[in-house]
Design a protein around this motif. Structure first.
Motif, PDB file in Angstrom:
ATOM      1  N   PRO A  91       0.803  -1.228   0.000  1.00  0.00           N
ATOM      2  CA  PRO A  91       0.000   0.000   0.000  1.00  0.00           C
ATOM      3  C   PRO A  91       0.839   1.283   0.000  1.00  0.00           C
ATOM      4  O   PRO A  91       2.006   1.280   0.408  1.00  0.00           O
ATOM      5  CB  PRO A  91      -0.831  -0.131   1.274  1.00  0.00           C
ATOM      6  CG  PRO A  91      -0.959  -1.599   1.480  1.00  0.00           C
ATOM      7  CD  PRO A  91       0.379  -2.157   1.047  1.00  0.00           C
ATOM      8  N   ASP A  92       0.207   2.367  -0.421  1.00  0.00           N
ATOM      9  CA  ASP A  92       0.872   3.660  -0.608  1.00  0.00           C
ATOM     10  C   ASP A  92       1.355   4.293   0.686  1.00  0.00           C
ATOM     11  O   ASP A  92       2.335   5.031   0.690  1.00  0.00           O
ATOM     12  CB  ASP A  92      -0.108   4.646  -1.283  1.00  0.00           C
ATOM     13  CG  ASP A  92      -0.601   4.127  -2.615  1.00  0.00           C
ATOM     14  OD1 ASP A  92       0.231   3.809  -3.474  1.00  0.00           O
ATOM     15  OD2 ASP A  92      -1.826   4.052  -2.793  1.00  0.00           O
TER      16      ASP A  92
ATOM     17  N   PHE B 285      -2.116   0.205   7.097  1.00  0.00           N
ATOM     18  CA  PHE B 285      -1.624   0.263   5.723  1.00  0.00           C
ATOM     19  C   PHE B 285      -2.761   0.784   4.860  1.00  0.00           C
ATOM     20  O   PHE B 285      -3.874   0.251   4.893  1.00  0.00           O
ATOM     21  CB  PHE B 285      -1.199  -1.125   5.238  1.00  0.00           C
ATOM     22  CG  PHE B 285       0.089  -1.603   5.841  1.00  0.00           C
ATOM     23  CD1 PHE B 285       1.290  -1.418   5.175  1.00  0.00           C
ATOM     24  CD2 PHE B 285       0.102  -2.235   7.073  1.00  0.00           C
ATOM     25  CE1 PHE B 285       2.479  -1.857   5.737  1.00  0.00           C
ATOM     26  CE2 PHE B 285       1.281  -2.690   7.640  1.00  0.00           C
ATOM     27  CZ  PHE B 285       2.476  -2.496   6.965  1.00  0.00           C
ATOM     28  N   CYS B 286      -2.498   1.817   4.082  1.00  0.00           N
ATOM     29  CA  CYS B 286      -3.534   2.513   3.331  1.00  0.00           C
ATOM     30  C   CYS B 286      -3.207   2.530   1.836  1.00  0.00           C
ATOM     31  O   CYS B 286      -2.184   3.086   1.431  1.00  0.00           O
ATOM     32  CB  CYS B 286      -3.649   3.940   3.861  1.00  0.00           C
ATOM     33  SG  CYS B 286      -4.840   4.962   2.998  1.00  0.00           S
ATOM     34  N   GLU B 287      -4.074   1.933   1.049  1.00  0.00           N
ATOM     35  CA  GLU B 287      -3.979   1.999  -0.414  1.00  0.00           C
ATOM     36  C   GLU B 287      -4.895   3.123  -0.864  1.00  0.00           C
ATOM     37  O   GLU B 287      -6.078   3.140  -0.523  1.00  0.00           O
ATOM     38  CB  GLU B 287      -4.408   0.674  -1.040  1.00  0.00           C
ATOM     39  CG  GLU B 287      -4.330   0.651  -2.551  1.00  0.00           C
ATOM     40  CD  GLU B 287      -2.926   0.867  -3.082  1.00  0.00           C
ATOM     41  OE1 GLU B 287      -2.798   1.620  -4.067  1.00  0.00           O
ATOM     42  OE2 GLU B 287      -1.960   0.298  -2.526  1.00  0.00           O
ATOM     43  N   VAL B 288      -4.361   4.062  -1.616  1.00  0.00           N
ATOM     44  CA  VAL B 288      -5.124   5.235  -2.047  1.00  0.00           C
ATOM     45  C   VAL B 288      -5.521   5.076  -3.510  1.00  0.00           C
ATOM     46  O   VAL B 288      -4.683   4.776  -4.363  1.00  0.00           O
ATOM     47  CB  VAL B 288      -4.306   6.527  -1.848  1.00  0.00           C
ATOM     48  CG1 VAL B 288      -5.069   7.741  -2.357  1.00  0.00           C
ATOM     49  CG2 VAL B 288      -3.923   6.698  -0.379  1.00  0.00           C
TER      50      VAL B 288
ATOM     51  N   GLN C  13      -2.422  -5.950  -5.378  1.00  0.00           N
ATOM     52  CA  GLN C  13      -2.715  -5.075  -4.239  1.00  0.00           C
ATOM     53  C   GLN C  13      -3.728  -5.735  -3.301  1.00  0.00           C
ATOM     54  O   GLN C  13      -3.573  -5.665  -2.087  1.00  0.00           O
ATOM     55  CB  GLN C  13      -3.226  -3.714  -4.724  1.00  0.00           C
ATOM     56  CG  GLN C  13      -2.128  -2.894  -5.370  1.00  0.00           C
ATOM     57  CD  GLN C  13      -2.652  -1.676  -6.096  1.00  0.00           C
ATOM     58  OE1 GLN C  13      -3.771  -1.672  -6.615  1.00  0.00           O
ATOM     59  NE2 GLN C  13      -1.849  -0.630  -6.137  1.00  0.00           N
ATOM     60  N   GLU C  14      -4.752  -6.376  -3.862  1.00  0.00           N
ATOM     61  CA  GLU C  14      -5.728  -7.105  -3.039  1.00  0.00           C
ATOM     62  C   GLU C  14      -5.020  -8.188  -2.233  1.00  0.00           C
ATOM     63  O   GLU C  14      -5.302  -8.369  -1.045  1.00  0.00           O
ATOM     64  CB  GLU C  14      -6.809  -7.749  -3.914  1.00  0.00           C
ATOM     65  CG  GLU C  14      -7.799  -6.768  -4.484  1.00  0.00           C
ATOM     66  CD  GLU C  14      -8.804  -7.428  -5.428  1.00  0.00           C
ATOM     67  OE1 GLU C  14      -8.762  -8.686  -5.609  1.00  0.00           O
ATOM     68  OE2 GLU C  14      -9.629  -6.703  -5.997  1.00  0.00           O
TER      69      GLU C  14
ATOM     70  N   GLU D  70      -2.806 -10.194   2.838  1.00  0.00           N
ATOM     71  CA  GLU D  70      -1.607 -10.706   3.499  1.00  0.00           C
ATOM     72  C   GLU D  70      -1.312  -9.900   4.772  1.00  0.00           C
ATOM     73  O   GLU D  70      -1.036 -10.467   5.830  1.00  0.00           O
ATOM     74  CB  GLU D  70      -0.426 -10.623   2.523  1.00  0.00           C
ATOM     75  CG  GLU D  70       0.899 -11.092   3.072  1.00  0.00           C
ATOM     76  CD  GLU D  70       2.018 -10.940   2.069  1.00  0.00           C
ATOM     77  OE1 GLU D  70       2.754 -11.925   1.870  1.00  0.00           O
ATOM     78  OE2 GLU D  70       2.181  -9.841   1.478  1.00  0.00           O
ATOM     79  N   LEU D  71      -1.396  -8.581   4.672  1.00  0.00           N
ATOM     80  CA  LEU D  71      -1.147  -7.715   5.828  1.00  0.00           C
ATOM     81  C   LEU D  71      -2.201  -7.927   6.909  1.00  0.00           C
ATOM     82  O   LEU D  71      -1.877  -7.945   8.101  1.00  0.00           O
ATOM     83  CB  LEU D  71      -1.092  -6.250   5.375  1.00  0.00           C
ATOM     84  CG  LEU D  71       0.143  -5.899   4.540  1.00  0.00           C
ATOM     85  CD1 LEU D  71      -0.069  -4.585   3.802  1.00  0.00           C
ATOM     86  CD2 LEU D  71       1.384  -5.831   5.426  1.00  0.00           C
ATOM     87  N   GLU D  72      -3.451  -8.088   6.508  1.00  0.00           N
ATOM     88  CA  GLU D  72      -4.523  -8.367   7.469  1.00  0.00           C
ATOM     89  C   GLU D  72      -4.262  -9.693   8.183  1.00  0.00           C
ATOM     90  O   GLU D  72      -4.482  -9.806   9.387  1.00  0.00           O
ATOM     91  CB  GLU D  72      -5.881  -8.389   6.767  1.00  0.00           C
ATOM     92  CG  GLU D  72      -6.340  -7.024   6.336  1.00  0.00           C
ATOM     93  CD  GLU D  72      -7.563  -7.043   5.429  1.00  0.00           C
ATOM     94  OE1 GLU D  72      -8.130  -8.143   5.188  1.00  0.00           O
ATOM     95  OE2 GLU D  72      -7.942  -5.975   4.940  1.00  0.00           O
TER      96      GLU D  72
END
Length: 83
Positions: free
Chosen positions: A37-38, A50-53, A64-65, A70-72
């Protein structure tokens, strides 16, 4: 006519919002893992977001999904931010 907001402008907006909430914010540029994420935001209590914009019409890629999931799975909070 409505002015289109860019992903970069949205990133800056989200960074300011998170910093106002007390997060230590890092904007990722180049990482060893594609699809990360960005934005990485760290709260004073060590919680990490973690934030994807994306713009309103922007698409989250399959990679990205995968990274968000994975991070979750690692226990981190994630979001797709659209402003």
């Amino acid at each position: 006519m409505e002015r289109k907001i860019t992903e970069s402008q949205l990133q800056n907006k989200r960074i300011k919002e998170l910093e106002k909430q007390g997060y230590y914010v890092i904007k990722t540029k180049l990482t060893n893992k594609n699809g990360i994420p960005d934005i990485i935001a760290i709260a004073p209590n060590s919680n990490v977001l973690f934030c994807e914009v994306k713009t309103k019409t922007g698409k989250v890629s399959k990679l990205q999904e995968y990274r968000l999931k994975e991070l979750e799975d690692y226990g981190f909070k994630t979001e797709v931010y659209r402003g």
